[in-house]
Design an enzyme around this catalytic site. Structure first.
Site, PDB file in Angstrom:
ATOM      1  N   SER A  10       9.040   4.209   4.753  1.00 36.81           N
ATOM      2  CA  SER A  10       9.949   3.394   3.953  1.00 36.81           C
ATOM      3  C   SER A  10       9.583   3.442   2.478  1.00 36.81           C
ATOM      4  CB  SER A  10       9.913   1.944   4.455  1.00 36.81           C
ATOM      5  OG  SER A  10      10.071   1.889   5.863  1.00 36.81           O
ATOM      6  N   ASP A  48       0.879  -1.169   0.000  1.00 35.45           N
ATOM      7  CA  ASP A  48       0.000   0.000   0.000  1.00 35.45           C
ATOM      8  C   ASP A  48       0.918   1.220   0.000  1.00 35.45           C
ATOM      9  OD1 ASP A  48      -2.184  -1.671   0.264  1.00 35.45           O
ATOM     10  OD2 ASP A  48      -2.703  -1.050   2.293  1.00 35.45           O
ATOM     11  N   HIS A  50       5.217  -7.375  -0.245  1.00 29.79           N
ATOM     12  CA  HIS A  50       4.896  -8.671  -0.832  1.00 29.79           C
ATOM     13  C   HIS A  50       5.539  -8.790  -2.208  1.00 29.79           C
ATOM     14  CE1 HIS A  50       1.385  -9.641   1.990  1.00 29.79           C
ATOM     15  NE2 HIS A  50       1.825  -8.449   2.385  1.00 29.79           N
TER      16      HIS A  50
END
Length: 296
Positions: free
Chosen positions: A260, A117, A173
């Site tokens: 990040s 996201d 992911h």
């Protein structure tokens, strides 16, 4: 202290979204005020400070920060596996897991999806031997990757840069089905990754701690996936099995406390980035995307 708003584009509605700022957050003072910037360069960007900050937020009393933080940043607890009162400390809340059924993964082996996201910038061509731009700052592949062979592999290819906001789900992911190599760590500092900061710290992406993983695929050739840590990112943890086949959408790892970035680098001619992402990037905007959403 007042910060200039960061505006992103909502991909679904096409509307402009002003990025929420946590008004009481120490991070912004440390990277915007004169004293804060000086302290950041001299001391606060050192990894030991990030580890200390991370340890501090493991203490039980930090649970009191969860509700104010979530309200300020409009965090949706509806997709969190645990309710707010079940977290043992603020750090555990920050690395919370979400209901992944709310993040369907776009089907098709030829489809590359967002690994997080976040807010994405799309760059379709990294000209060989030239410096490239991330949010107005120039970098070169060799400095960023610290590996001549990796730089040659993706030179002239495409790049996607995903920046995570403090409110985002902070696990990353696999964007494609692949056989991943072991991750290579590049040691570095811990500057905050934000468009505000890149105005005075041009080489954040080349200075911060990061990890590089080669993803071997049939459809996309070899892809490099780079996780870039940020200020107070007390840990960058990988949870995948190197050299074992990984499914698209499988969890690769997670960032500890802090903002990040994830970067995907492709070989020349192996991918076509989605046009709307390229257009928004050229116009100077990042586009809000969700984990599992098609990006290329």
């Amino acid at each position: 202290m007042s910060l200039e708003p960061i505006v992103s584009i909502d991909r679904r509605s096409g509307g402009r979204i002003v990025e929420p700022v946590y008004a009481g957050e120490f991070l912004h003072w440390a990277h915007q005020s004169r004293l804060g910037v000086w302290l950041t360069c001299v001391l606060l960007s050192r990894p030991v400070v990030s580890r200390l900050y991370g340890w501090w937020h493991l203490l039980p009393w930090t649970r009191r920060k969860i509700r104010p933080f979530a309200r300020a940043l409009s965090i949706d607890f509806g997709i969190s596996i645990l309710p707010a009162e079940k977290f043992a400390n603020f750090s555990e809340f920050f690395t919370r897991e979400i209901d992944l059924t709310r993040r369907p993964v776009a089907e098709g082996r030829e489809v590359c999806v967002s690994p997080v996201d976040g807010r994405v910038g799309a760059y379709p061509n990294l000209a060989p031997g030239e410096r490239f731009q991330i949010k107005g700052r120039a970098l070169d592949l060799r400095t960023f990757l610290r590996c001549e062979a990796d730089a040659r592999t993706v030179e002239g290819g495409a790049m996607l840069v995903f920046r995570l906001h403090l409110a985002d789900y902070h696990h990353f992911h696999f964007p494609i089905s692949c056989c991943p190599s072991a991750s290579r760590e590049i040691r570095g500092r811990s500057y905050m990754v934000s468009p505000h900061v890149t105005r005075w710290m041009p080489d954040i992406y080349a200075e911060n701690r990061r990890t590089v993983t080669r993803l071997d695929t049939d459809e996309f050739g070899q892809v490099l996936m780079v996780e870039v840590g940020g200020f107070t990112t007390s840990s960058l943890t990988q949870v995948f099995n190197p050299m074992a086949q990984a499914a698209k959408g499988a969890r690769k790892g997670f960032f500890g406390l802090g903002g990040s970035t994830v970067v995907l680098l492709f070989q020349p001619g192996m991918v076509k980035l989605d046009d709307d992402l390229i257009d928004k990037t050229r116009a100077g905007y990042e586009t809000i995307v969700k984990l599992g959403e098609r990006v290329a």
